[in-house]
Design a protein around this motif. Sequence first.
Motif, PDB file in Angstrom:
ATOM      1  N   UNK A  39       7.227   1.110  -8.632  1.00  0.00           N
ATOM      2  CA  UNK A  39       7.965  -0.115  -8.916  1.00  0.00           C
ATOM      3  C   UNK A  39       7.531  -0.660 -10.272  1.00  0.00           C
ATOM      4  N   UNK A  92       3.607  -0.411 -10.470  1.00  0.00           N
ATOM      5  CA  UNK A  92       2.870  -0.312  -9.212  1.00  0.00           C
ATOM      6  C   UNK A  92       3.300   0.926  -8.447  1.00  0.00           C
ATOM      7  N   UNK A 105       1.460   3.682  10.089  1.00  0.00           N
ATOM      8  CA  UNK A 105       2.769   3.040  10.158  1.00  0.00           C
ATOM      9  C   UNK A 105       3.581   3.406   8.934  1.00  0.00           C
ATOM     10  N   UNK A 106       4.540   4.310   9.100  1.00  0.00           N
ATOM     11  CA  UNK A 106       5.330   4.734   7.956  1.00  0.00           C
ATOM     12  C   UNK A 106       6.226   3.623   7.439  1.00  0.00           C
ATOM     13  N   UNK A 107       6.470   2.619   8.287  1.00  0.00           N
ATOM     14  CA  UNK A 107       7.330   1.533   7.839  1.00  0.00           C
ATOM     15  C   UNK A 107       6.649   0.559   6.911  1.00  0.00           C
ATOM     16  N   UNK A 108       5.338   0.595   6.904  1.00  0.00           N
ATOM     17  CA  UNK A 108       4.554  -0.377   6.157  1.00  0.00           C
ATOM     18  C   UNK A 108       4.318   0.147   4.746  1.00  0.00           C
ATOM     19  N   UNK A 109       4.682  -0.631   3.749  1.00  0.00           N
ATOM     20  CA  UNK A 109       4.554  -0.217   2.353  1.00  0.00           C
ATOM     21  C   UNK A 109       3.464  -1.043   1.705  1.00  0.00           C
ATOM     22  N   UNK A 110       2.385  -0.378   1.275  1.00  0.00           N
ATOM     23  CA  UNK A 110       1.268  -1.100   0.656  1.00  0.00           C
ATOM     24  C   UNK A 110       1.158  -0.725  -0.804  1.00  0.00           C
ATOM     25  N   UNK A 111       0.857  -1.723  -1.628  1.00  0.00           N
ATOM     26  CA  UNK A 111       0.880  -1.585  -3.080  1.00  0.00           C
ATOM     27  C   UNK A 111      -0.528  -1.527  -3.668  1.00  0.00           C
ATOM     28  N   UNK A 158      11.397   7.118  -5.763  1.00  0.00           N
ATOM     29  CA  UNK A 158      10.726   7.447  -4.498  1.00  0.00           C
ATOM     30  C   UNK A 158      10.556   8.947  -4.432  1.00  0.00           C
ATOM     31  N   UNK A 215       4.253   9.320   4.124  1.00  0.00           N
ATOM     32  CA  UNK A 215       5.631   9.745   4.310  1.00  0.00           C
ATOM     33  C   UNK A 215       6.308   9.844   2.944  1.00  0.00           C
ATOM     34  N   UNK A 216       6.057   8.838   2.115  1.00  0.00           N
ATOM     35  CA  UNK A 216       6.587   8.863   0.754  1.00  0.00           C
ATOM     36  C   UNK A 216       5.747   7.972  -0.132  1.00  0.00           C
ATOM     37  N   UNK A 221      12.476  -1.401  -7.846  1.00  0.00           N
ATOM     38  CA  UNK A 221      12.204  -0.019  -7.463  1.00  0.00           C
ATOM     39  C   UNK A 221      12.615   0.930  -8.579  1.00  0.00           C
ATOM     40  N   UNK A 234      15.008  -4.070   3.099  1.00  0.00           N
ATOM     41  CA  UNK A 234      15.439  -2.692   2.916  1.00  0.00           C
ATOM     42  C   UNK A 234      16.308  -2.265   4.083  1.00  0.00           C
ATOM     43  N   UNK A 259      13.912   2.618   7.465  1.00  0.00           N
ATOM     44  CA  UNK A 259      12.491   2.439   7.759  1.00  0.00           C
ATOM     45  C   UNK A 259      11.584   2.869   6.620  1.00  0.00           C
ATOM     46  N   UNK A 313       6.219   5.474  -3.680  1.00  0.00           N
ATOM     47  CA  UNK A 313       7.236   4.835  -4.506  1.00  0.00           C
ATOM     48  C   UNK A 313       6.586   4.178  -5.721  1.00  0.00           C
TER      49      UNK A 313
END
Lengths: 112, 113
Positions: free
Chosen positions: A35, A88, A96-102, A48, A30-31, A45, B95, B98, A33
């Motif tokens: 950091x 990072x 899951x677009x809500x889940x942000x993995x680094x 994005x 979805x996006x 941050x 945040x 979503x 980012x």
Amino acid sequence: SQQGEEDPQALSIQEGENATMNCSYKTSINNLQWYRQNSGRGLVHLILIRSNEREKHSGRLRVTLDTSKKSSSLLITASRAADTASYFCAVAGGTSYGKLTFGQGTILTVHP
Amino acid sequence: DAGVIQSPRHEVTEMGQEVTLRCKPISGHDYLFWYRQTMMRGLELLIYFNNNVPIDDSGMPEDRFSAKMPNASFSTLKIQPSEPRDSAVYFCASRLTNTGELFFGEGSRLTVL
């Protein structure tokens, strides 16, 4: 894994030079980012970029995204000693677009 | 706004003891995340909440770990019993939306002897 992978792991440059860091990922996003983390501190941050964008600028930062190659790059122009930090990439996507993995990060050292 | 507030900043404990880490997210943020950072494994997502409800806890290592969010302004991460391999920096982040940017706290550095 959806996790982004940065390259190089470490980068050492002189003040005034440009620094380029790369990030690759594996599935749709979805996006993406970027950091920054100074030693002993939390992540901050930077920028994005959405999946339908190809390039984005913020001050001395330029981020590109190539969804066909599943890769992104972060360019810091005219680097300063204060830019010394770990950088990072993080991806939001997969199932899951809500889940942000680094990713594991790139350690940037800028010598005065 | 004060940002995301974590406590304690440093914790040293002995194996077998219970550890409780605390987090206050930014007011108005509906999402709260717990991450763990180590040299070997990098930043790992442990669990995240939306409107105080756990959405994804697949990153929680084992039953010794539990996380709660009793209200919109407070979350805890508990380890019981603690083990030396739990030594890490634990970050809380929040945040607004979503898919937006995360705001991180300064972290809680845990050392289990």
